[in-house]
Design an enzyme around this catalytic site. Structure first.
Site, mmCIF file in Angstrom:
data_model
loop_
_atom_site.group_PDB
_atom_site.id
_atom_site.type_symbol
_atom_site.label_atom_id
_atom_site.label_comp_id
_atom_site.label_asym_id
_atom_site.label_seq_id
_atom_site.Cartn_x
_atom_site.Cartn_y
_atom_site.Cartn_z
ATOM 1 N N ASP A 98 -6.131 2.239 -3.359
ATOM 2 C CA ASP A 98 -7.409 1.932 -2.705
ATOM 3 C C ASP A 98 -7.917 3.131 -1.915
ATOM 4 O O ASP A 98 -8.996 3.084 -1.331
ATOM 5 C CB ASP A 98 -7.307 0.691 -1.810
ATOM 6 C CG ASP A 98 -6.293 0.829 -0.683
ATOM 7 O OD1 ASP A 98 -5.537 1.822 -0.658
ATOM 8 O OD2 ASP A 98 -6.254 -0.074 0.183
ATOM 9 N N ASP A 146 -2.698 6.832 -3.012
ATOM 10 C CA ASP A 146 -1.614 6.089 -2.389
ATOM 11 C C ASP A 146 -1.125 5.028 -3.367
ATOM 12 O O ASP A 146 -1.586 4.957 -4.511
ATOM 13 C CB ASP A 146 -2.037 5.502 -1.041
ATOM 14 C CG ASP A 146 -3.150 4.468 -1.143
ATOM 15 O OD1 ASP A 146 -3.631 4.215 -2.254
ATOM 16 O OD2 ASP A 146 -3.535 3.925 -0.099
ATOM 17 N N SER A 198 0.818 -1.204 0.000
ATOM 18 C CA SER A 198 0.000 0.000 0.000
ATOM 19 C C SER A 198 0.857 1.261 0.000
ATOM 20 O O SER A 198 1.565 1.528 -0.957
ATOM 21 C CB SER A 198 -0.958 -0.028 1.202
ATOM 22 O OG SER A 198 -1.870 1.044 1.146
ATOM 23 N N ASP A 248 -1.284 1.707 -3.900
ATOM 24 C CA ASP A 248 -2.135 0.693 -4.549
ATOM 25 C C ASP A 248 -3.520 1.241 -4.869
ATOM 26 O O ASP A 248 -4.433 0.494 -5.173
ATOM 27 C CB ASP A 248 -2.237 -0.570 -3.689
ATOM 28 C CG ASP A 248 -2.911 -0.337 -2.342
ATOM 29 O OD1 ASP A 248 -2.911 0.816 -1.873
ATOM 30 O OD2 ASP A 248 -3.422 -1.306 -1.752
#
Length: 454
Positions: free
Chosen positions: A245, A241, A99, A243
């Site tokens: 999500d 961010d 992440s 990734d």
């Protein structure tokens, strides 16, 4: 290298490569996952981290040697694994990502059938226990599964765009900062369908993160987006961010918008089209969300923060939308999962229809319920964190209403705060809000912080 399970947290696995996250761990996870979740078909993807391909190869070798077929969707964002698992009716999905952590980290996020999260009470620690089991015959192999390359981009983009009416979008000028993470290729694809002028910042995927860690919750990570909005006279800014999500919004002045206000904003968007629906929110900041949802005929339901808990609550309540102040936004028609791509499109649709600037749309909310933003304080250990929380509870519970859905929340008529320990790090996290009194919020913020930090 020896098996190290220190990276197992309450929601995922995360750690430094190769000390904590390495090929041996990935292989063993691949070997046990199909057995634990009765999986025969699994989607696997990875973000842009440099160790991703190595981890992927080891994980897939373990999965296929357990007789499982793997559907490789390539470089992607976490939500694309959620989508693929649900859309293709696979038995599970594994995303290789850390992440928003620094470049030397990697990890994994897991879902089972129907994109249901795998957390502390639904199998994550079963994976940990299984990979630690040296009594297993790790050399025994079942019939080898097959690896298929799966291009999910078209179906994913179609799903994301289904949340808005593209014809209602005005030709806005927007800044998008993907932070050299995995979102860049998706923005490039979405751009083909949208009547927008997009100024791209750090759009090329680069696992070295040459422009800093892609985590817009950090003050230092916001500057490039804010500067680009001001320089280009853009209508708003968006930052992701690693990734993707989570997405974070900036108004036309380059001001960062706390995720808390976006929860109310998006709840209003859904309730205008779907009155009477349920909206899930977390306990850190609550007053604005409750007021907006109630005013628009919705049913606000509180839930412990964390994606596993929010998703479980959404399914239990069949809620149409759920939001956290940390900028995670969840959607019923997206398999009750979080997406970083859907929220900014909904915001642009609202912005286009309103005829107002983003700062104008949010000004009264920010003024009515000023917040501190989440403030983190490092402590020696989690025992110390619990001692500090108890001390503050004793000091402030007299005259205040105490709830313990997530950490401790203490509410007074004109201000409230939430204090909670981090689930993954030795930190105490403080959030303070007030009713229309920014000075009071700041006074109480500083007062509580001085106790914590003394």
């Amino acid at each position: 290298m020896p098996i190290n399970t220190a990276g197992f947290g309450p929601y995922d696995i995360r750690g430094i490569y190769p000390e904590t996250i390495n090929q041996d761990l990935a292989y063993r996870i691949g070997r046990v996952f199909p057995e634990l979740f009765k999986a025969k078909k699994i989607a696997v993807g990875r973000d842009i981290r440099l160790s991703g391909p190595t981890i992927f190869d080891a994980l897939v070798r373990g999965l296929t040697e357990s007789g499982c077929d793997v559907y490789d969707i390539g470089q992607c964002g976490t939500e694309m694994i959620y989508f693929t698992t649900g859309f293709k009716k696979f038995d599970g999905g594994i995303m290789i990502t850390a992440s928003h952590n620094p470049a030397e980290y990697n990890g994994m996020k897991f879902v089972r059938k129907d994109s249901k999260p795998i957390g502390p009470n639904s199998g994550l620690f079963d994976i940990r226990d299984a990979v630690e089991d040296d009594s297993r015959d790790w050399n025994f192999k079942k019939a080898t599964g097959t690896v298929y390359r799966l291009d999910i981009l078209h179906d994913y983009i179609k799903k994301i765009l289904s949340y808005i009416d593209i014809k209602k979008l005005k030709p806005l000028k927007i800044v998008i900062n993907t932070g050299n993470g995995a979102a860049g290729p998706i923005i490039n694809e979405l751009e083909k369908f949208l009547p927008l002028e997009i100024i791209k910042v750090h759009n090329n995927a680069n696992g070295y993160f040459p422009n800093g860690v892609p985590n817009p919750l950090l003050q230092d990570a916001r500057a490039d987006t804010a500067k680009a909005v001001i320089k280009n006279h853009a209508d708003c800014g968006i930052a992701f961010d690693g990734d993707f999500d989570r997405c974070f919004m900036f108004d036309e002045r380059g001001n960062f918008i706390e995720g808390y206000y976006m929860v109310g904003f998006l709840a209003e968007s859904f309730l205008r089209k779907n009155p009477g629906e349920k909206i899930i929110y977390d306990p850190r900041n609550i007053w604005n969300t409750i007021e907006v949802v109630t005013r628009h005929g919705g049913n606000p339901i509180i839930c412990k923060s964390g994606h596993v808990y929010i998703k479980e609550k959404m399914r239990a309540e069949n809620a149409i939308y759920g939001g956290e102040m940390s900028a995670h936004h969840y959607f019923r028609d997206f398999y009750y999962c979080d997406s970083g791509m859907i929220p900014w499109l909904l915001v642009l649709e609202l912005l286009s229809q309103s005829g107002k600037k983003l700062s104008e749309l949010l000004a009264d909310r920010i003024e009515k319920y000023p917040v501190s933003g989440e403030i983190n304080t490092k402590v020696d250990n989690m025992k110390k964190a619990k001692e500090l929380m108890l001390k503050i509870e004793i000091l402030y519970s007299n005259g205040g209403s105490v709830t313990k859905i997530d950490g401790i929340s203490i509410e007074y008529p004109t201000w409230r705060f939430n204090l909670r320990g981090s689930s993954t790090e030795p930190y105490i996290r403080l959030n303070v809000e007030s009713k229309g009194d920014k000075a009071l919020m700041e006074t109480k913020r500083d007062e509580i912080l001085s106790i914590i930090r003394s």
